[in-house]
Design a protein around this motif. Sequence first.
Motif, short mmCIF file in Angstrom:
data_model
loop_
_atom_site.label_atom_id
_atom_site.label_comp_id
_atom_site.label_asym_id
_atom_site.label_seq_id
_atom_site.Cartn_x
_atom_site.Cartn_y
_atom_site.Cartn_z
N GLY A 39 0.80 -1.21 0.00
CA GLY A 39 0.00 0.00 0.00
C GLY A 39 0.83 1.27 0.00
N PHE A 40 1.99 1.25 0.69
CA PHE A 40 2.81 2.46 0.79
C PHE A 40 4.23 2.05 1.16
N TYR A 41 5.15 3.03 1.24
CA TYR A 41 6.57 2.75 1.23
C TYR A 41 7.08 1.80 2.32
N PRO A 42 6.81 1.99 3.62
CA PRO A 42 7.43 1.09 4.60
C PRO A 42 7.13 -0.39 4.34
N LEU A 43 5.95 -0.68 3.79
CA LEU A 43 5.62 -2.08 3.50
C LEU A 43 6.35 -2.55 2.25
N ARG A 62 2.83 6.42 -5.32
CA ARG A 62 4.04 6.88 -6.01
C ARG A 62 4.89 7.72 -5.07
N ALA A 63 6.18 7.78 -5.36
CA ALA A 63 7.12 8.54 -4.53
C ALA A 63 6.71 10.00 -4.46
N GLY A 64 6.72 10.55 -3.25
CA GLY A 64 6.39 11.95 -3.05
C GLY A 64 4.92 12.24 -2.89
N ALA A 65 4.06 11.23 -3.01
CA ALA A 65 2.61 11.43 -2.88
C ALA A 65 2.17 11.14 -1.45
N GLU A 66 1.10 11.77 -1.04
CA GLU A 66 0.52 11.56 0.28
C GLU A 66 -0.30 10.26 0.25
N PRO A 67 0.09 9.22 1.00
CA PRO A 67 -0.59 7.92 0.88
C PRO A 67 -2.02 7.91 1.39
N HIS A 68 -2.35 8.79 2.34
CA HIS A 68 -3.71 8.80 2.89
C HIS A 68 -4.75 9.03 1.80
N ASP A 69 -4.41 9.85 0.81
CA ASP A 69 -5.38 10.30 -0.18
C ASP A 69 -5.39 9.46 -1.44
N LEU A 70 -4.73 8.32 -1.43
CA LEU A 70 -4.60 7.49 -2.62
C LEU A 70 -5.97 7.09 -3.17
N GLU A 71 -6.12 7.23 -4.49
CA GLU A 71 -7.25 6.69 -5.22
C GLU A 71 -6.70 5.70 -6.23
N LEU A 238 5.81 15.65 3.48
CA LEU A 238 4.81 15.64 2.41
C LEU A 238 3.68 16.63 2.65
N VAL A 239 3.79 17.49 3.66
CA VAL A 239 2.73 18.42 4.02
C VAL A 239 3.30 19.83 4.12
N SER A 240 2.48 20.82 3.83
CA SER A 240 2.92 22.21 3.88
C SER A 240 3.44 22.57 5.27
N PRO A 241 4.54 23.34 5.33
CA PRO A 241 5.10 23.74 6.63
C PRO A 241 4.43 24.94 7.26
N LYS A 242 3.41 25.51 6.62
CA LYS A 242 2.86 26.80 7.06
C LYS A 242 2.36 26.76 8.50
N LEU A 243 1.67 25.70 8.88
CA LEU A 243 1.13 25.62 10.23
C LEU A 243 2.25 25.62 11.27
N SER A 244 3.27 24.79 11.06
CA SER A 244 4.39 24.74 12.00
C SER A 244 5.13 26.07 12.03
N GLU A 245 5.28 26.70 10.88
CA GLU A 245 5.97 27.98 10.83
C GLU A 245 5.20 29.05 11.60
N THR A 246 3.86 28.97 11.56
CA THR A 246 3.03 29.92 12.30
C THR A 246 3.25 29.78 13.80
N ILE A 261 7.96 9.05 7.32
CA ILE A 261 8.38 7.98 6.40
C ILE A 261 7.17 7.29 5.76
N GLU A 262 6.22 8.08 5.34
CA GLU A 262 5.10 7.52 4.59
C GLU A 262 5.49 7.30 3.13
N GLY A 263 6.53 7.99 2.69
CA GLY A 263 7.09 7.84 1.35
C GLY A 263 8.48 8.43 1.37
N VAL A 264 9.34 7.99 0.45
CA VAL A 264 10.70 8.54 0.38
C VAL A 264 11.02 8.92 -1.05
N GLU A 265 12.01 9.80 -1.21
CA GLU A 265 12.46 10.24 -2.51
C GLU A 265 13.98 10.33 -2.53
N ASP A 266 14.53 10.51 -3.73
CA ASP A 266 15.95 10.83 -3.90
C ASP A 266 16.88 9.80 -3.29
#
Length: 288
Positions: A39-43, A62-71, A238-246, A261-266
Motif C-alpha cells: 500500500g505504501f513505502y514502509p511495507l 508513487r514517490a512523493g505522494a501523500e498515501p492517505h489520499d490514494l485513489e 509531504l505536508v505544507s510547513p505553514k502551520l508549523s511555521e506559524t 516515512i510515509e514515502g521517500v524520494e531521492d
Amino acid sequence: MRVRAAAILAAALLSAAGSLAGCAFEPPAEDGRVHVVAGFYPLQFVAQEIGGEHVGVENLTRAGAEPHDLELQPSQLAALEDADLVLYLRGFQPAVDEGADLQSKGKSLDVGTVASLQDADPHVWLDPLRLAAIADRVATRLAQADPAHASEFRRRAAGLGERLVALDREYTQGLKSCVRHDVVTSHEAFGYLAARYGLTQVPVTGLNPDEEPGPQRVRDVARLAKERGVTTIFFESLVSPKLSETVAREIGAKAAVLDPIEGVEDGATYFTVMRTNLATLRTALDCG
C-alpha cells in the motif's frame, strides 16, 4: 472517492482488454517471482528487504505522494487481484482497504494485526521493534507463497530484524540524556516513536494531515510550547510547513522536518530517514 464494487469490476475488465495504456502503475511481468503489492513505502521496503531477487514488489503510492489520499487506478485494482500477497494497513488508506477486501481475499496481510496498534494511530513503523515484528510475519507469508525459498526469506528477515534492533539501540542511546522531551508536531504521527523513547508528542492537528486546527488549538499549543522551552516545531515532508511555521513564529522557535516515512524520494531509505530523524531530534531536544 472510494472504490465501489461495480467500478472495480469494470476496471478489471478494462485492464484485461488492454485499454489501460498510459497508466503510471505497471504490474510486473510473469517472471516466476512472488508478486507483492504494498500500500505504501514502509511495507514496500520490508517486502523488498526480505524477498530480495525472488520477489517483485509494486508500491501503490508513487514517490512523493501523500498515501492517505490514494485513489486506485484501474491497473492497480487489477494488480491487487493478480498479486500473490497484498501488504496494507487497514484504516490508513481507505481505497486500499476496500480494494483488498474485494480483490485479494485470502492473500492479503493487514500489518495492523501484527503490530498491536494503539488507538487510531497507524504509524507503527516508526517504532523499529514493531516493524521487526511485521517483517517476521511478512517472511512467513512469503515462505507460504514460495516454499522453495522459505529459508532465504527467513534468513533475510532475521538480518533485517537485527538491523532494526540496532536502530532501536541507537535511538535509546541517542535520546536518553535530552534536556527537553516535548515533540511538537504539525501532524499526530509520532506516537509510537514517542512512546518507545520516553518523549511526549504534542500535535497541532490530529491523525489526518489535512485537518485544519481551530485558532484556539493553535494558541494552546503555542502557549504550552513556550512554557516548556520548546525550540523546534516539526512539520512532515509531504505536508505544507505553514502551520508549523506559524506556531514557531509565535514563540520565537524554528520549524524543521520530522519525517513520518510515509514515502521517500531521492534514494533515501527507511534507515537513512530514521537516522536523519534521530539527528534532528537530538538537536531539537538538546540531547548530550
